[in-house]
Design an enzyme around this catalytic site. Sequence first.
Site, mmCIF file in Angstrom:
data_model
loop_
_atom_site.group_PDB
_atom_site.id
_atom_site.type_symbol
_atom_site.label_atom_id
_atom_site.label_comp_id
_atom_site.label_asym_id
_atom_site.label_seq_id
_atom_site.Cartn_x
_atom_site.Cartn_y
_atom_site.Cartn_z
ATOM 1 N N TYR A 64 15.058 -4.100 47.909
ATOM 2 C CA TYR A 64 14.247 -2.988 48.406
ATOM 3 C C TYR A 64 12.764 -3.364 48.413
ATOM 4 C CZ TYR A 64 18.117 0.418 48.169
ATOM 5 O OH TYR A 64 19.284 1.120 48.362
ATOM 6 N N GLY A 65 12.422 -4.272 49.280
ATOM 7 C CA GLY A 65 11.029 -4.686 49.385
ATOM 8 C C GLY A 65 10.779 -5.369 50.712
#
Length: 342
Positions: A64-65
Amino acid sequence: MTSTATIRTPSSAVVVNKIGHGLMSMTWQVVAPKSDEECFETIKAGVDSLPNGVKMFLNGGEFYGPENHMTANLDMLSRFFEKYPDYTKKTFLSVKGGTKANERVLDGSAANTTRSVNAVIERLRGKKKLDLFECARVDPKVPLEETIGVLAEFVKEGKIGSIGMSEVRAETLLRGHKIHPIAAVEIEVSPWEYGPEQQAVIKAAKENNIAVVAYSPIGRGFLSGEIKKFEDIPETDLRRYFPRFHPDNFDKNFDIVNKLSAIAKEKNVTPAQLSIAWVSSLGDHIVPIPGSSRKDRTLENLAGNNVKLTADDLKQVNEVIDNATFVGNRYPGDQKAAFLWG
């Protein structure tokens, strides 16, 4: 009294708030992730709103980046728990992984599953135990027994608390549950995503004491009614790439928002709270996890726990859902490549 749900891990039954918190939007942005200050304030506000003894279900991800820092979500969580160690006991942390290192490419092999779990644990730096790990998708190239078998060893060794599954059919969930007890299954559920697949998973999970973690209960914010046209979506917002938000589809899909908003207005709640409460009403084992990177939005979402839907309310909402027509796929691009309903 706050409504709660139970996550049954191999070692204990954990009581969590009936509404959790999805953390993806805090760090997976087209531009720079949110600041630690904003993320921390938002997480703390949500946890602080709960009664003593009730944990907040937090949902993060190994990837999640942005492309240059895919572990941003885990790194943020590690810094949060380092700064606020008291919150480790107030939260139940679920993390999705199972993709190749620094890639969003599915790999459920034993070697990569081992790498993924160890990488998550390493990034958390011992600041918070990994309460639940789930592979983001089921890898069709790898036997389910291989992937879950690896995770079962991690549970046995005490390195993770429990196993979850994500984006799976009911049959796959039951297969996995036979290999090793599954604590939770994560699927998309909302008033615009509630079809035969969701209903089958919810039923199977109920019969086997498995929690259902319902992501995107507000349709990625669409059902909140705050986005009234495509141009309202910031140019840096990932939702511009989702088909249901595209200009050709937006107005057609907005009909359900108008109808749900009318019902919400009658109850003096927001459309987002109505959607979350409706998802929650589908079972006492269901934990909606609306995503938010803002304190005010998080508290609004959690207040959906206080919305009580009468039989007449549910009838009205269900009639809207049953008669709604949606245009556009759930995800951008090739839906097979998204490995939905594995």
